[in-house]
Design a protein around this motif. Structure first.
Motif, PDB file in Angstrom:
ATOM      1  N   TYR A 143      44.060  52.097  52.861  1.00  0.00           N
ATOM      2  CA  TYR A 143      42.704  52.577  52.603  1.00  0.00           C
ATOM      3  C   TYR A 143      42.705  53.719  51.624  1.00  0.00           C
ATOM      4  CZ  TYR A 143      41.553  49.658  56.451  1.00  0.00           C
ATOM      5  OH  TYR A 143      41.407  48.553  57.239  1.00  0.00           O
ATOM      6  N   ALA A 144      41.624  53.804  50.862  1.00  0.00           N
ATOM      7  CA  ALA A 144      41.438  54.924  49.940  1.00  0.00           C
ATOM      8  C   ALA A 144      41.400  56.216  50.742  1.00  0.00           C
ATOM      9  CB  ALA A 144      40.137  54.741  49.157  1.00  0.00           C
ATOM     10  N   GLN A 145      41.967  57.256  50.190  1.00  0.00           N
ATOM     11  CA  GLN A 145      42.032  58.555  50.858  1.00  0.00           C
ATOM     12  C   GLN A 145      40.652  59.065  51.266  1.00  0.00           C
ATOM     13  OE1 GLN A 145      44.855  59.913  51.824  1.00  0.00           O
ATOM     14  NE2 GLN A 145      43.750  61.537  52.848  1.00  0.00           N
ATOM     15  N   THR A 146      39.639  58.746  50.494  1.00  0.00           N
ATOM     16  CA  THR A 146      38.299  59.254  50.755  1.00  0.00           C
ATOM     17  C   THR A 146      37.707  58.727  52.064  1.00  0.00           C
ATOM     18  OG1 THR A 146      37.393  57.478  49.392  1.00  0.00           O
ATOM     19  CG2 THR A 146      37.731  59.631  48.330  1.00  0.00           C
ATOM     20  N   ILE A 147      38.182  57.604  52.565  1.00  0.00           N
ATOM     21  CA  ILE A 147      37.635  57.069  53.814  1.00  0.00           C
ATOM     22  C   ILE A 147      38.693  56.917  54.906  1.00  0.00           C
ATOM     23  CG2 ILE A 147      35.778  55.816  52.668  1.00  0.00           C
ATOM     24  CD1 ILE A 147      37.423  53.226  53.379  1.00  0.00           C
ATOM     25  N   ALA A 148      39.917  57.337  54.632  1.00  0.00           N
ATOM     26  CA  ALA A 148      41.036  57.089  55.549  1.00  0.00           C
ATOM     27  C   ALA A 148      40.771  57.615  56.961  1.00  0.00           C
ATOM     28  CB  ALA A 148      42.315  57.675  54.984  1.00  0.00           C
ATOM     29  N   ASP A 149      40.286  58.828  57.101  1.00  0.00           N
ATOM     30  CA  ASP A 149      40.068  59.394  58.438  1.00  0.00           C
ATOM     31  C   ASP A 149      39.023  58.604  59.217  1.00  0.00           C
ATOM     32  OD1 ASP A 149      41.967  61.355  58.036  1.00  0.00           O
ATOM     33  OD2 ASP A 149      40.502  62.846  57.379  1.00  0.00           O
ATOM     34  N   ARG A 150      37.925  58.282  58.563  1.00  0.00           N
ATOM     35  CA  ARG A 150      36.849  57.539  59.228  1.00  0.00           C
ATOM     36  C   ARG A 150      37.327  56.148  59.638  1.00  0.00           C
ATOM     37  NH1 ARG A 150      32.634  54.327  56.910  1.00  0.00           N
ATOM     38  NH2 ARG A 150      33.291  55.043  54.863  1.00  0.00           N
ATOM     39  N   ILE A 151      38.038  55.483  58.751  1.00  0.00           N
ATOM     40  CA  ILE A 151      38.521  54.134  59.032  1.00  0.00           C
ATOM     41  C   ILE A 151      39.591  54.156  60.126  1.00  0.00           C
ATOM     42  CG2 ILE A 151      39.830  52.200  58.047  1.00  0.00           C
ATOM     43  CD1 ILE A 151      36.827  52.243  57.330  1.00  0.00           C
ATOM     44  N   LYS A 152      40.451  55.172  60.135  1.00  0.00           N
ATOM     45  CA  LYS A 152      41.477  55.268  61.178  1.00  0.00           C
ATOM     46  C   LYS A 152      40.837  55.332  62.562  1.00  0.00           C
ATOM     47  CE  LYS A 152      45.032  57.439  58.406  1.00  0.00           C
ATOM     48  NZ  LYS A 152      45.769  58.673  58.117  1.00  0.00           N
ATOM     49  N   PRO A 156      32.208  47.183  58.296  1.00  0.00           N
ATOM     50  CA  PRO A 156      33.073  46.006  58.144  1.00  0.00           C
ATOM     51  C   PRO A 156      33.447  45.728  56.691  1.00  0.00           C
ATOM     52  CG  PRO A 156      30.854  45.331  58.802  1.00  0.00           C
ATOM     53  CD  PRO A 156      30.924  46.829  58.904  1.00  0.00           C
ATOM     54  N   ALA A 157      32.548  46.002  55.769  1.00  0.00           N
ATOM     55  CA  ALA A 157      32.876  45.804  54.351  1.00  0.00           C
ATOM     56  C   ALA A 157      34.001  46.740  53.927  1.00  0.00           C
ATOM     57  CB  ALA A 157      31.639  46.018  53.486  1.00  0.00           C
ATOM     58  N   SER A 158      33.938  47.989  54.353  1.00  0.00           N
ATOM     59  CA  SER A 158      34.987  48.961  54.017  1.00  0.00           C
ATOM     60  C   SER A 158      36.305  48.601  54.673  1.00  0.00           C
ATOM     61  CB  SER A 158      34.554  50.366  54.428  1.00  0.00           C
ATOM     62  OG  SER A 158      33.428  50.774  53.688  1.00  0.00           O
ATOM     63  N   LEU A 159      36.264  48.063  55.892  1.00  0.00           N
ATOM     64  CA  LEU A 159      37.489  47.623  56.557  1.00  0.00           C
ATOM     65  C   LEU A 159      38.176  46.512  55.773  1.00  0.00           C
ATOM     66  CD1 LEU A 159      36.361  47.509  60.284  1.00  0.00           C
ATOM     67  CD2 LEU A 159      38.145  48.965  59.339  1.00  0.00           C
ATOM     68  N   VAL A 160      37.406  45.579  55.294  1.00  0.00           N
ATOM     69  CA  VAL A 160      37.961  44.446  54.553  1.00  0.00           C
ATOM     70  C   VAL A 160      38.499  44.884  53.198  1.00  0.00           C
ATOM     71  CG1 VAL A 160      37.380  42.257  53.425  1.00  0.00           C
ATOM     72  CG2 VAL A 160      36.557  42.727  55.743  1.00  0.00           C
ATOM     73  N   LEU A 161      37.739  45.702  52.487  1.00  0.00           N
ATOM     74  CA  LEU A 161      38.099  46.065  51.114  1.00  0.00           C
ATOM     75  C   LEU A 161      39.050  47.251  51.009  1.00  0.00           C
ATOM     76  CD1 LEU A 161      34.601  45.556  49.493  1.00  0.00           C
ATOM     77  CD2 LEU A 161      36.598  44.050  49.345  1.00  0.00           C
ATOM     78  N   GLY A 162      38.994  48.179  51.972  1.00  0.00           N
ATOM     79  CA  GLY A 162      39.892  49.327  51.941  1.00  0.00           C
ATOM     80  C   GLY A 162      39.341  50.538  51.223  1.00  0.00           C
ATOM     81  N   TYR A 163      38.083  50.496  50.841  1.00  0.00           N
ATOM     82  CA  TYR A 163      37.446  51.647  50.209  1.00  0.00           C
ATOM     83  C   TYR A 163      35.959  51.626  50.543  1.00  0.00           C
ATOM     84  CZ  TYR A 163      36.553  48.028  46.697  1.00  0.00           C
ATOM     85  OH  TYR A 163      36.186  46.860  46.073  1.00  0.00           O
ATOM     86  N   ALA A 164      35.309  52.761  50.338  1.00  0.00           N
ATOM     87  CA  ALA A 164      33.904  52.900  50.700  1.00  0.00           C
ATOM     88  C   ALA A 164      33.023  52.038  49.804  1.00  0.00           C
ATOM     89  CB  ALA A 164      33.472  54.357  50.618  1.00  0.00           C
ATOM     90  N   VAL A 165      32.158  51.259  50.429  1.00  0.00           N
ATOM     91  CA  VAL A 165      31.210  50.422  49.698  1.00  0.00           C
ATOM     92  C   VAL A 165      29.884  50.407  50.451  1.00  0.00           C
ATOM     93  CG1 VAL A 165      32.929  48.893  48.659  1.00  0.00           C
ATOM     94  CG2 VAL A 165      31.982  48.323  50.886  1.00  0.00           C
ATOM     95  N   ASP A 166      28.847  50.019  49.745  1.00  0.00           N
ATOM     96  CA  ASP A 166      27.565  49.784  50.382  1.00  0.00           C
ATOM     97  C   ASP A 166      27.581  48.343  50.859  1.00  0.00           C
ATOM     98  OD1 ASP A 166      24.927  49.123  51.006  1.00  0.00           O
ATOM     99  OD2 ASP A 166      24.086  50.282  49.352  1.00  0.00           O
ATOM    100  N   GLY A 167      27.640  48.172  52.156  1.00  0.00           N
ATOM    101  CA  GLY A 167      27.736  46.849  52.728  1.00  0.00           C
ATOM    102  C   GLY A 167      26.618  45.913  52.330  1.00  0.00           C
ATOM    103  N   TRP A 168      25.417  46.465  52.108  1.00  0.00           N
ATOM    104  CA  TRP A 168      24.299  45.624  51.690  1.00  0.00           C
ATOM    105  C   TRP A 168      24.567  44.999  50.325  1.00  0.00           C
ATOM    106  CZ3 TRP A 168      21.317  44.151  55.387  1.00  0.00           C
ATOM    107  CH2 TRP A 168      21.037  45.000  56.454  1.00  0.00           C
ATOM    108  N   ASP A 169      25.318  45.703  49.479  1.00  0.00           N
ATOM    109  CA  ASP A 169      25.632  45.178  48.150  1.00  0.00           C
ATOM    110  C   ASP A 169      26.728  44.111  48.187  1.00  0.00           C
ATOM    111  OD1 ASP A 169      23.760  46.772  46.889  1.00  0.00           O
ATOM    112  OD2 ASP A 169      25.207  48.343  46.406  1.00  0.00           O
ATOM    113  N   VAL A 170      27.739  44.296  49.034  1.00  0.00           N
ATOM    114  CA  VAL A 170      28.899  43.396  48.989  1.00  0.00           C
ATOM    115  C   VAL A 170      28.777  42.166  49.866  1.00  0.00           C
ATOM    116  CG1 VAL A 170      30.505  45.201  48.293  1.00  0.00           C
ATOM    117  CG2 VAL A 170      30.217  44.684  50.707  1.00  0.00           C
ATOM    118  N   TRP A 171      27.962  42.209  50.891  1.00  0.00           N
ATOM    119  CA  TRP A 171      27.796  41.008  51.717  1.00  0.00           C
ATOM    120  C   TRP A 171      26.777  40.121  51.082  1.00  0.00           C
ATOM    121  CZ3 TRP A 171      31.772  40.316  54.506  1.00  0.00           C
ATOM    122  CH2 TRP A 171      32.367  41.312  55.256  1.00  0.00           C
TER     123      TRP A 171
END
Length: 75
Positions: free
Chosen positions: A18-27, A60-75
């Motif tokens: 995961y990108a460092q910017t979201i690592a703590d939240r995702i962990k 869930p989008a960030s979990l799949v991709l490994g970096y912060a995203v707007d889930g509404w955009d990627v799904w």
């Protein structure tokens, strides 16, 4: 997407990197999913052992991709 939220289905694969910017939240999310036996670590991935519903699309989008995203955009 369902009326209940956003489902990652059994067999879905998410990254362990995961990108460092979201690592703590995702962990925190990963640890929760591991403790509930929703996911299992296999090599360099996590595999969903059962369907899991998320109330919002971005986690869930960030979990799949490994970096912060707007889930509404990627799904």
């Amino acid at each position: 997407m369902t009326n209940e939220g956003f489902i990652l289905y059994k067999g879905s694969i998410i990254t362990v990197n995961y990108a460092q910017t979201i690592a703590d939240r995702i962990k925190r999310v990963i640890n929760k999913l591991l403790s509930e036996k929703v996911i299992e670590k296999r090599g360099n991935t996590y595999i969903f052992e059962r369907d899991y519903n998320f109330v919002a699309p971005s986690t869930p989008a960030s979990l799949v991709l490994g970096y912060a995203v707007d889930g509404w955009d990627v799904w």
